[in-house]
Design a protein around this motif. Structure first.
Motif, PDB file in Angstrom:
ATOM      1  N   GLN A 145      25.738 -12.948  32.270  1.00 39.65           N
ATOM      2  CA  GLN A 145      26.304 -13.650  32.061  1.00 39.65           C
ATOM      3  C   GLN A 145      27.870 -14.410  31.757  1.00 39.65           C
ATOM      4  OE1 GLN A 145      25.349 -13.193  27.527  1.00 39.65           O
ATOM      5  NE2 GLN A 145      23.314 -11.479  27.626  1.00 39.65           N
ATOM      6  N   THR A 146      27.683 -15.632  32.010  1.00 38.69           N
ATOM      7  CA  THR A 146      28.961 -16.698  31.799  1.00 38.69           C
ATOM      8  C   THR A 146      28.882 -17.888  30.821  1.00 38.69           C
ATOM      9  OG1 THR A 146      28.433 -18.293  33.539  1.00 38.69           O
ATOM     10  CG2 THR A 146      28.689 -16.926  34.741  1.00 38.69           C
ATOM     11  N   LYS A 147      30.000 -17.863  30.582  1.00 40.84           N
ATOM     12  CA  LYS A 147      30.759 -18.684  29.005  1.00 40.84           C
ATOM     13  C   LYS A 147      31.975 -19.814  29.969  1.00 40.84           C
ATOM     14  CE  LYS A 147      30.456 -19.123  24.242  1.00 40.84           C
ATOM     15  NZ  LYS A 147      32.157 -20.287  24.461  1.00 40.84           N
ATOM     16  N   ALA A 148      31.707 -20.416  30.043  1.00 37.01           N
ATOM     17  CA  ALA A 148      32.568 -21.992  30.174  1.00 37.01           C
ATOM     18  C   ALA A 148      33.113 -22.353  28.177  1.00 37.01           C
ATOM     19  CB  ALA A 148      31.615 -23.590  30.223  1.00 37.01           C
ATOM     20  N   PRO A 156      26.546 -18.609  25.671  1.00 39.72           N
ATOM     21  CA  PRO A 156      26.515 -18.507  27.282  1.00 39.72           C
ATOM     22  C   PRO A 156      25.296 -18.649  27.843  1.00 39.72           C
ATOM     23  CG  PRO A 156      26.241 -16.013  26.106  1.00 39.72           C
ATOM     24  CD  PRO A 156      26.766 -17.143  25.137  1.00 39.72           C
ATOM     25  N   SER A 157      25.577 -18.454  29.404  1.00 42.40           N
ATOM     26  CA  SER A 157      24.208 -19.136  30.260  1.00 42.40           C
ATOM     27  C   SER A 157      24.080 -17.660  31.326  1.00 42.40           C
ATOM     28  CB  SER A 157      24.073 -20.545  30.987  1.00 42.40           C
ATOM     29  OG  SER A 157      25.468 -20.131  31.144  1.00 42.40           O
ATOM     30  N   PHE A 158      22.900 -17.805  31.528  1.00 42.09           N
ATOM     31  CA  PHE A 158      22.706 -16.199  32.556  1.00 42.09           C
ATOM     32  C   PHE A 158      22.192 -16.769  33.924  1.00 42.09           C
ATOM     33  CE2 PHE A 158      19.562 -13.779  35.038  1.00 42.09           C
ATOM     34  CZ  PHE A 158      19.978 -12.655  34.338  1.00 42.09           C
ATOM     35  N   ALA A 211      34.745 -12.293  32.930  1.00 39.80           N
ATOM     36  CA  ALA A 211      35.653 -12.911  32.299  1.00 39.80           C
ATOM     37  C   ALA A 211      35.155 -12.730  30.513  1.00 39.80           C
ATOM     38  CB  ALA A 211      36.368 -14.770  32.364  1.00 39.80           C
ATOM     39  N   TRP A 212      33.617 -12.501  31.082  1.00 42.53           N
ATOM     40  CA  TRP A 212      32.832 -13.074  29.379  1.00 42.53           C
ATOM     41  C   TRP A 212      32.946 -11.406  29.192  1.00 42.53           C
ATOM     42  CZ3 TRP A 212      31.603 -15.190  25.081  1.00 42.53           C
ATOM     43  CH2 TRP A 212      30.298 -15.138  24.193  1.00 42.53           C
ATOM     44  N   GLU A 213      32.622 -11.167  29.631  1.00 38.37           N
ATOM     45  CA  GLU A 213      32.762  -9.689  29.826  1.00 38.37           C
ATOM     46  C   GLU A 213      33.431  -8.811  29.252  1.00 38.37           C
ATOM     47  OE1 GLU A 213      29.592  -7.767  32.669  1.00 38.37           O
ATOM     48  OE2 GLU A 213      31.726  -6.987  34.173  1.00 38.37           O
ATOM     49  N   TYR A 214      34.462  -8.418  29.764  1.00 42.04           N
ATOM     50  CA  TYR A 214      35.193  -7.580  29.634  1.00 42.04           C
ATOM     51  C   TYR A 214      35.745  -6.884  28.772  1.00 42.04           C
ATOM     52  CZ  TYR A 214      39.663 -10.054  29.570  1.00 42.04           C
ATOM     53  OH  TYR A 214      41.271 -11.204  29.424  1.00 42.04           O
ATOM     54  N   GLN A 215      36.511  -7.759  27.424  1.00 39.33           N
ATOM     55  CA  GLN A 215      36.692  -7.465  26.255  1.00 39.33           C
ATOM     56  C   GLN A 215      35.567  -7.080  25.294  1.00 39.33           C
ATOM     57  OE1 GLN A 215      39.891 -10.278  24.823  1.00 39.33           O
ATOM     58  NE2 GLN A 215      39.307 -11.387  26.184  1.00 39.33           N
ATOM     59  N   PRO A 216      35.572  -5.375  24.876  1.00 35.61           N
ATOM     60  CA  PRO A 216      36.914  -4.714  24.795  1.00 35.61           C
ATOM     61  C   PRO A 216      36.994  -3.966  26.117  1.00 35.61           C
ATOM     62  CG  PRO A 216      35.641  -4.630  22.504  1.00 35.61           C
ATOM     63  CD  PRO A 216      34.959  -5.087  23.905  1.00 35.61           C
ATOM     64  N   LEU A 217      35.795  -3.598  26.779  1.00 35.23           N
ATOM     65  CA  LEU A 217      35.515  -2.356  27.617  1.00 35.23           C
ATOM     66  C   LEU A 217      35.773  -2.040  28.936  1.00 35.23           C
ATOM     67  CD1 LEU A 217      32.932  -0.649  26.290  1.00 35.23           C
ATOM     68  CD2 LEU A 217      35.289  -0.065  25.421  1.00 35.23           C
ATOM     69  N   GLY A 218      36.087  -3.697  29.868  1.00 36.03           N
ATOM     70  CA  GLY A 218      36.185  -4.280  30.332  1.00 36.03           C
ATOM     71  C   GLY A 218      35.379  -4.385  31.228  1.00 36.03           C
ATOM     72  N   PRO A 219      35.862  -4.238  32.419  1.00 36.25           N
ATOM     73  CA  PRO A 219      34.490  -4.321  34.021  1.00 36.25           C
ATOM     74  C   PRO A 219      32.980  -4.128  33.576  1.00 36.25           C
ATOM     75  CG  PRO A 219      36.436  -4.236  35.262  1.00 36.25           C
ATOM     76  CD  PRO A 219      36.551  -3.714  33.362  1.00 36.25           C
ATOM     77  N   PHE A 220      32.308  -4.351  34.412  1.00 33.71           N
ATOM     78  CA  PHE A 220      30.608  -3.923  34.372  1.00 33.71           C
ATOM     79  C   PHE A 220      29.400  -4.775  35.026  1.00 33.71           C
ATOM     80  CE2 PHE A 220      26.347  -3.131  31.883  1.00 33.71           C
ATOM     81  CZ  PHE A 220      26.294  -1.996  31.966  1.00 33.71           C
ATOM     82  N   LEU A 221      29.314  -5.371  34.299  1.00 32.76           N
ATOM     83  CA  LEU A 221      28.152  -6.183  35.405  1.00 32.76           C
ATOM     84  C   LEU A 221      29.317  -7.001  36.744  1.00 32.76           C
ATOM     85  CD1 LEU A 221      25.159  -7.555  34.271  1.00 32.76           C
ATOM     86  CD2 LEU A 221      25.508  -4.820  34.896  1.00 32.76           C
TER      87      LEU A 221
END
Length: 422
Positions: free
Chosen positions: A176-179, A185-187, A238-248
């Protein structure tokens, strides 16, 4: 006690002639460990020692009795020093082992390499203060560094199953990302795929659960150092890291060099840990006399790119950056290990600690495209006319590292190659 001994003697030469060539990554003063087997062979990987352009079958020498690299890494420091001394003496010019050991050599270009050991757990840190500051300015111009940065080594637990050896080819990650101006968001595939120039620190002897490793003893628990490219999908992160940090954004691939340069080999290339004037000194549990005087590994790091067009045209890789890890790291490897165990966490032989992106203070010392292109605003112009803001399909990234000082024989880490597939 001096860490320098007969195995570091700059006058020492090997009966493997290529090891004596100026600029060789693997002179007799190095002796890094890795696992290998003949290309196409249906056999288990063996422990080898790089010497020049050859690999010595270590088990064949009789100096070890097991093909288990993790067991070798877990040896105590005295036993490891003895093993290094015996390998060095056996490979030295005039050695009585030359005739027998010459039959145990394999050409490096005739073998395939594996990840050096079983990596049970992987922790990525954030020790590069220039990287942290540069990236922070992109997102928080008024406060590039968070208040805790100069007090505590920042890290997170990563995934070890997707760590592969140099030559790794991997699919462009999706997520997922979000402009900024999008309603939702989009995939899809990452459009901001990046590299991260790091050093990897391998744990040697582990510690029992509930038994912290002191800063005084931490170096005895470090086996060696490797090159590490911890690839990053910046837009997914940039979209996923809050609040737990990097994942995918981080778990799809990490690439390491096949050779582990031991801490014993790096003894002549230690440097003091220096804090800028006005910065806080480490808390007592992270502070020690040896760590202050010799905690830093002084390694030169180079990043090159080989695009698909360059490869098809027969062009050589082009340098992106060149920097010094010693000037980039705010925390030492020993401090990372000590902090990791201070609450009783048990590390095991073969665990990998990533330094985090190591960028120097100058623009041409950046350890990622995110910094080099200022978040994609300033594309990198390549000599063949191509431009890059982030990595494109078919791009190969190459990391190289070496140590050199006057009066000491240069040693190298080999290289890390990784290629992005569509």
């Amino acid at each position: 006690m001096s860490l320098i001994n007969e195995s570091h003697d700059p006058a020492l030469k090997s009966w493997v002639e290529q090891a004596n060539q100026p600029g060789s990554d693997f002179p007799i003063q190095n002796l890094p460990f890795g696992r290998y087997r003949s290309i196409g062979a249906d056999e288990d990987f063996k422990i080898g020692v790089a010497i020049g352009d050859q690999i010595l079958d270590l088990q064949g020498t009789g100096l070890i009795d097991s093909p288990d690299m993790n067991a070798l890494m877990a040896l105590d420091s005295t036993t490891r020093l003895t093993l290094r001394r015996d390998i060095s003496r056996g490979l030295a010019q005039g050695s009585p082992q030359q005739q027998a050991w010459s039959k145990l050599l394999s050409a490096q270009d005739a073998v395939e390499m594996a990840v050096p050991c079983r990596i049970g757990d992987y922790t990525d840190f954030y020790t590069g203060i220039h990287h942290a500051t540069s990236v922070g300015k992109l997102f928080r111009p008024d406060q590039p560094l968070m208040p805790n940065y100069k007090w505590v080594p920042i890290g997170y637990h990563g995934r070890s199953s997707s760590i592969r050896v140099s030559g790794q080819k991997f699919r462009r990650p999706q997520g997922q990302t979000k402009a900024p101006d999008a309603a939702q968001p989009s995939f899809g595939p990452s459009r901001r795929l990046d590299y991260e120039l790091e050093l990897g620190y391998f744990v040697g002897r582990g510690n029992e659960l509930g038994q912290p490793v002191s800063i005084k003893d931490a170096d005895d628990h470090l086996f060696g150092v490797t090159l590490l490219n911890d690839w990053s999908a910046r837009d997914i992160q940039a979209w996923e890291y809050q609040p737990l940090g990097p994942f995918l954004s981080k778990n799809f691939a990490s690439t390491i060099s096949p050779w582990v340069v031991t801490t014993e080999a790096l003894a002549p290339f230690r440097a003091p840990l220096k804090r800028p004037e006005g910065d806080p000194q480490p808390l007592p549990y992270l502070d020690g006399d040896f760590n202050r005087k010799s905690g830093i590994f002084d390694v030169m790091l180079e990043v090159l790119i080989l695009t698909q067009r360059m490869a098809e045209a027969g062009l050589a890789p082009e340098r992106l950056t060149l920097g010094d890890a010693g000037a980039a790291a705010y925390w030492t490897a020993a401090q990372l290990l000590t902090h990791h165990t201070v609450n009783g966490c048990n590390l095991q032989s073969g665990d990998l600690l990533g330094s985090g992106t190591l960028s120097g203070p100058a623009a041409n010392e950046a350890g990622s495209l995110l910094e080099l292109t200022e978040g994609g605003k300033r594309p990198v112009q390549l000599a063949n006319g191509e431009q890059r803001t982030f990595l494109e399909d078919g791009d190969t990234l190459i990391l190289r590292g070496w140590c050199e000082r006057p009066g000491v024989v240069r040693i190298g880490f080999g290289e890390v190659r990784g290629t992005v597939l569509a």
